[in-house]
Design an enzyme around this catalytic site. Sequence first.
Site, PDB file in Angstrom:
ATOM      1  N   ASP A   1       0.870  -1.184   0.000  1.00 16.86           N
ATOM      2  CA  ASP A   1       0.000   0.000   0.000  1.00 16.86           C
ATOM      3  C   ASP A   1       0.905   1.232   0.000  1.00 16.86           C
ATOM      4  O   ASP A   1       2.134   1.101  -0.010  1.00 16.86           O
ATOM      5  CB  ASP A   1      -0.931  -0.047   1.223  1.00 16.86           C
ATOM      6  CG  ASP A   1      -2.174   0.809   1.028  1.00 16.86           C
ATOM      7  OD1 ASP A   1      -3.090   0.741   1.854  1.00 16.86           O
ATOM      8  OD2 ASP A   1      -2.225   1.569   0.013  1.00 16.86           O
TER       9      ASP A   1
ATOM     10  N   GLU B   1      -0.032   4.693   1.729  1.00 19.32           N
ATOM     11  CA  GLU B   1      -0.183   5.669   2.805  1.00 19.32           C
ATOM     12  C   GLU B   1       0.786   5.420   3.965  1.00 19.32           C
ATOM     13  O   GLU B   1       1.115   6.342   4.700  1.00 19.32           O
ATOM     14  CB  GLU B   1      -1.621   5.661   3.340  1.00 19.32           C
ATOM     15  CG  GLU B   1      -2.660   6.219   2.377  1.00 19.32           C
ATOM     16  CD  GLU B   1      -3.203   5.189   1.417  1.00 19.32           C
ATOM     17  OE1 GLU B   1      -4.135   5.521   0.642  1.00 19.32           O
ATOM     18  OE2 GLU B   1      -2.708   4.049   1.378  1.00 19.32           O
TER      19      GLU B   1
ATOM     20  N   HIS C   1      -2.524  -0.186  -3.968  1.00 16.26           N
ATOM     21  CA  HIS C   1      -2.972   1.150  -3.598  1.00 16.26           C
ATOM     22  C   HIS C   1      -3.648   1.892  -4.742  1.00 16.26           C
ATOM     23  O   HIS C   1      -3.115   1.959  -5.840  1.00 16.26           O
ATOM     24  CB  HIS C   1      -1.785   1.998  -3.130  1.00 16.26           C
ATOM     25  CG  HIS C   1      -2.114   3.459  -3.006  1.00 16.26           C
ATOM     26  ND1 HIS C   1      -2.869   3.972  -1.981  1.00 16.26           N
ATOM     27  CD2 HIS C   1      -1.791   4.512  -3.790  1.00 16.26           C
ATOM     28  CE1 HIS C   1      -2.994   5.274  -2.125  1.00 16.26           C
ATOM     29  NE2 HIS C   1      -2.363   5.635  -3.229  1.00 16.26           N
TER      30      HIS C   1
ATOM     31  N   HIS D   1      -7.899   5.478   6.799  1.00 17.67           N
ATOM     32  CA  HIS D   1      -9.194   5.302   6.117  1.00 17.67           C
ATOM     33  C   HIS D   1      -9.389   3.815   5.907  1.00 17.67           C
ATOM     34  O   HIS D   1      -8.483   3.020   6.167  1.00 17.67           O
ATOM     35  CB  HIS D   1      -9.216   6.035   4.778  1.00 17.67           C
ATOM     36  CG  HIS D   1      -8.282   5.433   3.779  1.00 17.67           C
ATOM     37  ND1 HIS D   1      -6.928   5.669   3.793  1.00 17.67           N
ATOM     38  CD2 HIS D   1      -8.503   4.558   2.764  1.00 17.67           C
ATOM     39  CE1 HIS D   1      -6.354   4.979   2.817  1.00 17.67           C
ATOM     40  NE2 HIS D   1      -7.283   4.283   2.179  1.00 17.67           N
TER      41      HIS D   1
ATOM     42  N   GLU E   1      -8.462  -2.373   6.604  1.00 16.21           N
ATOM     43  CA  GLU E   1      -7.755  -3.131   5.568  1.00 16.21           C
ATOM     44  C   GLU E   1      -6.808  -4.163   6.197  1.00 16.21           C
ATOM     45  O   GLU E   1      -6.666  -5.277   5.692  1.00 16.21           O
ATOM     46  CB  GLU E   1      -6.982  -2.164   4.665  1.00 16.21           C
ATOM     47  CG  GLU E   1      -7.912  -1.190   3.948  1.00 16.21           C
ATOM     48  CD  GLU E   1      -7.193  -0.084   3.206  1.00 16.21           C
ATOM     49  OE1 GLU E   1      -7.815   0.979   3.001  1.00 16.21           O
ATOM     50  OE2 GLU E   1      -6.014  -0.248   2.836  1.00 16.21           O
TER      51      GLU E   1
END
Length: 276
Positions: A8, A10, A60, A115, A134
């Site tokens: 991912d 972030e 992502h 998020h 997630e």
Amino acid sequence: MKVYISADMEGITGLVDAEDVQPPGRDYERGRVMMTEDVNAAVRGAFAAGASEVLVNDAHGPMRNLLPDLLDQRAVLIKGRPKVMGMMEGLSAEYDAALCIGFHARAGILGVLSHSFMGHEIEDIWLDDRPVGEIGLLHATAAAYGVPVVLLTGDDAACAELTAWDPSVATVPVKYAKDRFAAQLVPVAEARAAIEDASAKALSSRFKVPTVDNQDRTLAVRWQSASVASHLPAIPGVGKRDDRTVEVTGTMPDLYRLFNLFLRVATAITSNPPYC
Ligand SMILES: [Zn+2]
């Protein structure tokens, strides 16, 4: 030893803002290099631990973030979207271990860029009535395949979230959240060395292998939009808990696959693509 990496963005070293992780953000192109280098550190650690194969899934947003020419050429890359299993595309019971590189905390947690899959559309997710994001969904689905998650990197909030799910998993905090778009960073060289070292250590250790489980679990998703929640029950087995929350029961791999379909339907209704 076959190793799977879900990557991912972030939770990558040095990145803190949407401008760093989303095209055409001002620093997005630099962010792609940072993401590829964090993954390369994990790949180096895996091969140092004796991996025979490393599969990397770009997990992502547009899922075209990792730079194939900069990526360690010993690794194989899955790039692009949509993919039936999204952030877990390519994982199966034939893998010995999974790594989560660059992950973030779930919606509602004060973590860097926190998020759950769709920043604006998903308010909350529960697995068997336990709040999940997630990280927890990936961990539970991998476990259902009998594949242990042995390492996660991200901000300190993401590391804490996984430790709450499974304290046996190694974590590497590459930044400490000051706010949702601000963090105290671990210096880049130090962070990458820590990722490489932790990857080698985690994969060399006698990690616990979960038994394949096909037990039914219940997934519930609360949407910002009542419209999304009113459409999803058209899918057989999907029910409503309230005007904005849907729920469904099944085995983890089936739930994860269905959840990715939820994201496609929500994208079509809201015109807001998931940025995972
Ligand atoms: Zn993401």
